[in-house]
Design an enzyme around this catalytic site. Structure first.
Site, PDB file in Angstrom:
ATOM      1  N   ASP A   1       4.996  12.527  -6.661  1.00  0.00           N
ATOM      2  CA  ASP A   1       5.573  12.691  -5.510  1.00  0.00           C
ATOM      3  C   ASP A   1       7.105  13.088  -5.628  1.00  0.00           C
ATOM      4  O   ASP A   1       7.610  14.091  -4.834  1.00  0.00           O
ATOM      5  CB  ASP A   1       5.577  11.142  -4.847  1.00  0.00           C
ATOM      6  CG  ASP A   1       4.169  10.776  -4.794  1.00  0.00           C
ATOM      7  OD1 ASP A   1       3.369  11.549  -4.663  1.00  0.00           O
ATOM      8  OD2 ASP A   1       4.272   9.599  -4.277  1.00  0.00           O
TER       9      ASP A   1
ATOM     10  N   SER B   1       6.837   8.656   1.824  1.00  0.00           N
ATOM     11  CA  SER B   1       8.118   8.214   2.661  1.00  0.00           C
ATOM     12  C   SER B   1       9.151   7.795   1.840  1.00  0.00           C
ATOM     13  O   SER B   1      10.148   7.915   2.047  1.00  0.00           O
ATOM     14  CB  SER B   1       7.571   7.582   3.923  1.00  0.00           C
ATOM     15  OG  SER B   1       7.069   6.263   3.559  1.00  0.00           O
ATOM     16  N   SER B   2       8.666   6.837   1.014  1.00  0.00           N
ATOM     17  CA  SER B   2       9.502   6.211  -0.050  1.00  0.00           C
ATOM     18  C   SER B   2       9.902   7.076  -1.156  1.00  0.00           C
ATOM     19  O   SER B   2      11.454   6.874  -0.894  1.00  0.00           O
ATOM     20  CB  SER B   2       8.878   4.980  -0.688  1.00  0.00           C
ATOM     21  OG  SER B   2       7.885   5.438  -1.426  1.00  0.00           O
TER      22      SER B   2
ATOM     23  N   HIS C   1      -4.421  10.504  -8.352  1.00  0.00           N
ATOM     24  CA  HIS C   1      -4.623   9.680  -9.406  1.00  0.00           C
ATOM     25  C   HIS C   1      -4.715  10.385 -10.944  1.00  0.00           C
ATOM     26  O   HIS C   1      -5.143   9.541 -11.539  1.00  0.00           O
ATOM     27  CB  HIS C   1      -5.428   8.547  -9.322  1.00  0.00           C
ATOM     28  CG  HIS C   1      -5.128   7.631  -8.118  1.00  0.00           C
ATOM     29  ND1 HIS C   1      -4.693   6.343  -8.348  1.00  0.00           N
ATOM     30  CD2 HIS C   1      -5.338   7.588  -6.840  1.00  0.00           C
ATOM     31  CE1 HIS C   1      -4.414   5.575  -7.292  1.00  0.00           C
ATOM     32  NE2 HIS C   1      -5.124   6.466  -6.277  1.00  0.00           N
ATOM     33  N   THR C   2      -4.253  11.399 -10.914  1.00  0.00           N
ATOM     34  CA  THR C   2      -4.184  12.183 -12.085  1.00  0.00           C
ATOM     35  C   THR C   2      -3.059  12.198 -12.990  1.00  0.00           C
ATOM     36  O   THR C   2      -2.699  12.295 -14.024  1.00  0.00           O
ATOM     37  CB  THR C   2      -4.552  13.761 -12.113  1.00  0.00           C
ATOM     38  OG1 THR C   2      -3.899  14.340 -10.811  1.00  0.00           O
ATOM     39  CG2 THR C   2      -6.249  13.794 -11.609  1.00  0.00           C
TER      40      THR C   2
ATOM     41  N   GLY D   1       3.952   4.609   5.375  1.00  0.00           N
ATOM     42  CA  GLY D   1       2.620   4.035   5.202  1.00  0.00           C
ATOM     43  C   GLY D   1       1.427   4.943   5.296  1.00  0.00           C
ATOM     44  O   GLY D   1       0.245   4.381   5.296  1.00  0.00           O
ATOM     45  N   ALA D   2       1.588   6.317   5.539  1.00  0.00           N
ATOM     46  CA  ALA D   2       0.664   7.206   5.792  1.00  0.00           C
ATOM     47  C   ALA D   2       0.006   7.813   4.376  1.00  0.00           C
ATOM     48  O   ALA D   2      -0.580   8.815   4.537  1.00  0.00           O
ATOM     49  CB  ALA D   2       1.031   8.321   6.783  1.00  0.00           C
TER      50      ALA D   2
END
Length: 393
Positions: free
Chosen positions: A183, A138-139, A45-46, A133-134
C-alpha cells in the site's frame, strides 16, 4: 466525468485546507502535502510473502497541512469525525497508546524518531476523500502524506524505499497491523496512467501502463460498506498460515514456490494451510501474467485473471464475504469483463473492469442486488491511476 467521480470530490482544496489550519492553529502551515489511496489491481496477500503485486495510486487522496513547532507538543485535528483536537507529546509516543485516525500520523512520527530522525513537535490538520474501511488504503494514504511532509520539513532526504519501510514499521509496530509494503509503495511511487509492478522481496518496482479509457473501459469500485480492520485476527491468522506453509515446505517465503510445487505441498500440509498456500502461489503467477498482458494487448485482456483471483480469495484464502461475492457476481452477469474483491478482505470493496457502455447497467444491477439481499446501499465510483505522494502547497 460526473461530480461524484471527480478526483477532488469531497476533498478540501490546498488553499482551503491551509486557511482552515490557520483558523484552527493560529498560524499558517509550513505546507500542504497529499498522498493517494490505492486500488490493488491484482496480487492479494502476496506482499508479506515476498511476492508480486500490481497496485495503482488512485485519484482520491489524504491531505495534510503541517507546521513544525518549537516544542515537543503534537496537535492533531481532522476535518471529519468528532474526535476534536488531540494533543500529545513526542515523549509520550508509545505503540498501542493512540486511538482512531491519530495512530497513523503518530505512528509515522514515532517510526521516524526510532530511525534517529529529529522530528519536531507539529501541528497537523488532516482532510481525506479516500473512503474509510473500503480496502482502498485510507490509513496508508494518511501515513504517506505525513511522512512526505515530515521528510520535507526535517530535510531527512529519505528515498521512497526508506519511507515505505518507515511507514511499514509504523503500521506493524505502532498501530499493530501486520501489513506488508504494497500500500505504501503504491501511494509513494504511483504515476498517472500506470500501475506499480512491485517485487516485495527487494522493493524493485517498475511502472506498467494501465489506462482504461483508451480501451473503452472503466474501473468501477464497489464499496460494500462492510468495514474491515487489518489489525483483527483474520488477517493475522492468514499470515500465520502462510508462514507455516513456507516453513514446512522449506523455503524462505511462499514467493519461492512454483505452481509445480503444489502437488508436493498437498501431501505435506493440512488442508486449510494448503489452500492458503495455493492462493498465494497462483496469485503470484496471475500478477506476472497481468503484467505481461498489460504490456501487450492491454487492459481488455486481464478480465479472466481478475475473475480467477476472486475465486481464489473466496475459496482458498477465504477472505471474501457475501456482499463482496454479490458485487463481483452481479457485475460479471451485467457486462463487466472481470471483477474481484480488492484489499485485505473480510469486507471493503470490489473492483469491476467494465466496458463504458455497460457501466450504468452494472451500477444499477449491483444497487438492486444489494437492496434485494437486504444489504446496505453500496457506494459505486470510478477510479483512475494517479500520481503518488507530493507537496501541493
Amino acid at each position: 466525468m460526473s461530480p461524484q467521480n471527480h478526483p477532488d470530490a469531497g476533498a478540501a482544496a490546498p488553499r482551503e485546507l491551509a486557511a482552515r489550519f490557520e483558523q484552527e492553529f493560529g498560524a499558517a502551515p509550513d505546507g500542504v502535502w497529499q498522498a493517494p489511496g490505492r486500488v490493488n489491481l491484482i496480487g492479494e496477500h502476496t506482499d508479506y510473502n515476498e511476492g508480486f503485486v500490481l497496485p495503482f495510486a488512485i485519484d482520491r487522496t489524504a491531505r495534510v497541512a503541517v507546521a513544525a513547532r518549537p516544542d515537543s507538543a503534537v496537535r492533531l485535528l481532522s476535518t471529519y469525525g468528532d474526535q476534536g483536537l488531540v494533543t500529545t507529546s513526542l515523549e509520550s509516543l508509545q505503540p498501542g497508546t493512540a486511538k482512531g485516525w491519530t495512530k497513523y500520523p503518530l505512528g509515522v512520527i514515532w517510526a521516524l524518531r526510532e530511525r534517529g530522525i529529529d522530528v519536531p513537535g507539529v501541528d497537523l490538520l488532516l482532510d481525506s476523500n479516500v473512503p474509510l474501511g473500503a480496502g482502498l488504503s485510507s490509513s496508508h494514504a494518511i501515513e504517506c502524506a505525513v511522512i512526505t511532509a515530515l521528510n520535507d520539513l526535517t530535510g531527512a532526504g529519505l528515498a521512497a524505499e526508506d519511507m515505505v519501510l518507515a511507514t511499514q514499521r509504523a503500521e506493524n509496530d505502532f498501530v499493530g497491523a501486520p501489513t506488508g509494503i504494497m500500500d505504501q509503495s503504491a501511494s509513494l511511487r504511483g504515476s498517472k496512467g500506470h500501475a506499480v509492478f512491485l517485487d516485495c522481496r527487494d522493493q524493485a518496482a517498475r511502472l506498467v501502463p494501465f489506462e482504461t479509457e483508451p480501451a473503452g473501459l472503466v474501473l468501477l469500485v464497489i464499496d460494500t460498506k462492510v468495514s474491515h480492520s487489518h489489525a483483527d485476527g483474520g488477517y493475522a491468522s492468514r499470515r500465520a498460515s502462510c508462514e507455516l506453509g513456507a516453513e514446512v515446505m522449506g523455503v524462505k517465503a511462499l514467493r519461492d514456490l512454483e505452481v509445480a510445487d503444489l502437488e508436493e505441498a498437498s501431501g505435506l500440509l493440512d488442508e486449510v494451510t494448503f489452500r492458503r498456500v495455493r492462493h498465494v502461489v497462483t496469485e503470484n503467477r496471475r500478477v506476472l501474467q497481468a503484467v505481461e498482458l498489460l504490456g501487450g494487448p492491454g487492459p481488455s485482456a486481464i478480465g479472466p485473471l481478475l475473475d480467477a483471483s476472486h475465486a481464489s480469495m473466496r475459496d482458498d484464502f477465504e477472505i471474501s464475504c457475501p456482499e463482496l461475492d454479490l458485487a463481483v457476481d452481479t457485475s460479471r452477469a451485467n457486462g463487466s469483463i472481470g471483477a474481484r474483491m480488492t484489499g485485505g478482505g473480510f469486507g471493503g470493496a470490489a473492483i469491476a473492469l467494465t466496458p463504458v457502455e455497460a457501466e450504468q447497467k452494472v451500477r444499477d444491477a449491483v444497487v438492486k442486488a444489494f437492496a434485494d439481499a437486504g444489504f446496505a446501499v453500496p457506494d459505486i465510483f470510478t477510479v483512475f491511476p494517479a500520481a503518488g505522494a507530493m507537496r501541493i502547497a
